[in-house]
Design an enzyme around this catalytic site. Structure first.
Site, mmCIF file in Angstrom:
data_model
loop_
_atom_site.group_PDB
_atom_site.id
_atom_site.type_symbol
_atom_site.label_atom_id
_atom_site.label_comp_id
_atom_site.label_asym_id
_atom_site.label_seq_id
_atom_site.Cartn_x
_atom_site.Cartn_y
_atom_site.Cartn_z
ATOM 1 N N ASP A 159 -2.766 5.215 4.413
ATOM 2 C CA ASP A 159 -3.295 5.254 5.785
ATOM 3 C C ASP A 159 -4.789 5.590 5.764
ATOM 4 O OD1 ASP A 159 -0.517 5.048 6.845
ATOM 5 O OD2 ASP A 159 -0.360 6.974 5.836
ATOM 6 N N HIS A 187 3.321 10.447 7.718
ATOM 7 C CA HIS A 187 3.145 9.028 7.367
ATOM 8 C C HIS A 187 4.149 8.234 8.201
ATOM 9 C CE1 HIS A 187 2.711 5.242 5.381
ATOM 10 N NE2 HIS A 187 3.987 5.227 5.095
HETATM 11 P P1 NAI Z 1 12.021 -1.579 -3.256
HETATM 12 O O1 NAI Z 1 13.305 -1.642 -2.502
HETATM 13 O O2 NAI Z 1 11.391 -2.828 -3.767
HETATM 14 O O3 NAI Z 1 12.221 -0.624 -4.524
HETATM 15 C C1 NAI Z 1 12.849 0.607 -4.443
HETATM 16 C C2 NAI Z 1 13.519 0.843 -5.790
HETATM 17 O O4 NAI Z 1 14.038 2.154 -5.785
HETATM 18 C C3 NAI Z 1 14.676 -0.112 -6.067
HETATM 19 O O5 NAI Z 1 14.458 -0.748 -7.318
HETATM 20 C C4 NAI Z 1 15.893 0.820 -6.101
HETATM 21 O O6 NAI Z 1 16.844 0.401 -7.057
HETATM 22 C C5 NAI Z 1 15.243 2.139 -6.500
HETATM 23 N N1 NAI Z 1 16.039 3.331 -6.165
HETATM 24 C C6 NAI Z 1 16.834 3.540 -5.085
HETATM 25 N N2 NAI Z 1 17.416 4.737 -5.164
HETATM 26 C C7 NAI Z 1 16.978 5.317 -6.305
HETATM 27 C C8 NAI Z 1 17.255 6.557 -6.944
HETATM 28 N N3 NAI Z 1 18.097 7.431 -6.418
HETATM 29 N N4 NAI Z 1 16.611 6.820 -8.113
HETATM 30 C C9 NAI Z 1 15.789 5.919 -8.648
HETATM 31 N N5 NAI Z 1 15.500 4.714 -8.109
HETATM 32 C C10 NAI Z 1 16.090 4.426 -6.945
HETATM 33 O O7 NAI Z 1 11.027 -0.753 -2.332
HETATM 34 P P2 NAI Z 1 9.439 -0.626 -2.449
HETATM 35 O O8 NAI Z 1 8.799 -1.725 -1.662
HETATM 36 O O9 NAI Z 1 9.052 -0.441 -3.862
HETATM 37 O O10 NAI Z 1 9.186 0.716 -1.609
HETATM 38 C C11 NAI Z 1 9.665 1.969 -2.063
HETATM 39 C C12 NAI Z 1 9.506 3.015 -0.999
HETATM 40 O O11 NAI Z 1 8.148 3.250 -0.687
HETATM 41 C C13 NAI Z 1 10.185 2.676 0.340
HETATM 42 O O12 NAI Z 1 10.828 3.842 0.816
HETATM 43 C C14 NAI Z 1 9.016 2.338 1.239
HETATM 44 O O13 NAI Z 1 9.317 2.563 2.600
HETATM 45 C C15 NAI Z 1 7.995 3.322 0.725
HETATM 46 N N6 NAI Z 1 6.601 3.034 1.078
HETATM 47 C C16 NAI Z 1 5.791 4.107 1.351
HETATM 48 C C17 NAI Z 1 4.468 3.943 1.676
HETATM 49 C C18 NAI Z 1 3.607 5.130 1.985
HETATM 50 O O14 NAI Z 1 2.456 4.914 2.369
HETATM 51 N N7 NAI Z 1 4.043 6.377 1.838
HETATM 52 C C19 NAI Z 1 3.893 2.598 1.753
HETATM 53 C C20 NAI Z 1 4.790 1.537 1.410
HETATM 54 C C21 NAI Z 1 6.114 1.760 1.089
#
Ligand code: NAI
Length: 327
Positions: A159, A187
């Site tokens: 952000d 966030h």
């Molecule tokens: P994604 O769905 O592509 O990847 C998430 C991965 O986490 C998957 O491979 C899944 O198998 C794994 N996972 C799920 N539970 C798990 C556990 N208990 N232990 C280990 N791995 C686990 O999602 P992406 O796009 O990589 O986003 C990840 C997170 O980041 C989401 O929650 C998203 O909302 C968040 N995010 C946060 C931002 C921020 O500014 N704080 C910005 C963009 C995304």
């Protein structure tokens, strides 16, 4: 070359993981003279995909990558780690209420907090990226009673970077011309992007943009940028989120620039009248591996109302997860 440090990344086979791991391994996070050993955590069904990522990491032959551990066991993933980037989280599914989302994420972040408590270095720096990031960080922190609460932070840096980029685009300045922007609070769409103390080319930002654009365009654009990217790309921001995570960790470990600050979600100590015990976005400087809240900024009524609204949301989120805290 220094001795290697251990960096854990959860959700390592996901979108952000794919954009993040190669940059950490290349030295973008901790510098070209700091080797890293990556500890990658995934859920069991994603281990085959993770193996593919490990093969690619190895194929890069990075000078700064001194080893990779890939596992579905949090106790292995967090063993002796110096840094932990908690990216893996449960996304909001169709019809899922916020309460269900917090509960599902509690089931991830409570055990991970405990595993970090039991196995990580005492000086570990934890960044929670997985949403709802601030409250997930609070859940992890609350399950790590043996660690300094300030080991746990949440990411509002994306952000912060979005705010810089919007100001630069509007005024024709370079990103490097913008300083002292702040993201207060959560966030989420209640976050408050504050430019009252910001400068563009050394002069007050508010003298170079008009109030109507600030209130009517800038604030909502930054608040809703994540949704705009999902709409355009059909997937949530990944490379920019990974880049922000690298910026957050690099500044925390190696320091912030003189005369500037960054926004970090950190445990509130009551500064600026924010309830202690929530993880709140604050303006921070970092030095010698520690962050400090920038104190003494004048807060007008406009800012106060927005800072309080995002604090209220964080207090409500906390009330929904308190039963997950270690007794
Ligand atoms: P994604 O769905 O592509 O990847 C998430 C991965 O986490 C998957 O491979 C899944 O198998 C794994 N996972 C799920 N539970 C798990 C556990 N208990 N232990 C280990 N791995 C686990 O999602 P992406 O796009 O990589 O986003 C990840 C997170 O980041 C989401 O929650 C998203 O909302 C968040 N995010 C946060 C931002 C921020 O500014 N704080 C910005 C963009 C995304």
């Amino acid at each position: 070359m220094k001795a290697p440090v251990r960096v854990a990344v959860t959700g390592a086979a996901g979108q952000i993981g794919y954009a993040l791991l190669f940059r950490i391994a290349a030295g973008d996070m901790l510098g070209p003279d700091q080797p890293v050993i990556l500890h990658l955590l995934e859920i069991t069904p994603a281990l085959p995909a993770l193996q593919g990522v490990v093969m690619e990491l190895n194929d890069c032959a990075f000078p700064t990558l001194h080893g990779v551990v890939a596992t579905d066991d949090a106790n292995v993933a967090f063993k002796d780690v110096d840094f932990a980037l908690l990216v893996g989280a449960r996304p909001r599914g169709p019809g899922m209420e916020r309460k269900d989302l917090l509960e599902a994420n509690g089931a991830i972040f409570a055990p991970q907090g405990k595993a970090i408590n039991d196995h990580a270095k005492r000086s570990v720096k934890v960044l929670v990226v997985g949403n709802p990031a601030n409250t997930n960080a609070l859940i992890a922190q609350s399950n790590a009673p043996d660690l300094d609460p300030n080991c746990f932070t949440a990411m509002v840096r994306l952000d912060h970077n979005r705010a810089i980029s919007q100001l630069a685009e509007k005024t024709g300045a370079l990103n490097t011309d913008i300083a002292q922007v702040t993201i207060w609070g959560n966030h989420s769409s209640t976050q408050y992007p504050d430019v009252h103390h910001a400068s563009i080319k050394g002069k007050p930002a508010l003298e170079q943009i008009d109030q109507a654009w600030y209130e009517g365009t800038f604030i909502p654009t930054v608040q809703q940028r994540g949704a705009a990217i999902i709409k355009a790309r059909g997937a949530s921001s990944a490379a920019s989120a990974a880049s922000a995570a690298i910026d957050h960790m690099r500044n925390w470990a190696l320091g912030t620039a003189e005369g500037d600050w960054v926004s970090m979600g950190i445990p509130s100590d009551g500064s600026y009248g924010i309830e202690p015990g929530v993880i709140y976005g604050y303006p921070c400087t970092c030095k010698d591996g520690k962050f400090a809240i920038v104190q003494g900024l004048a807060i007008n009524e406009f800012s106060r109302a927005r800072m309080d609204a995002t604090e209220k949301e964080l207090r409500e989120e906390r009330a929904g997860v308190e039963h997950l805290f270690a007794k």
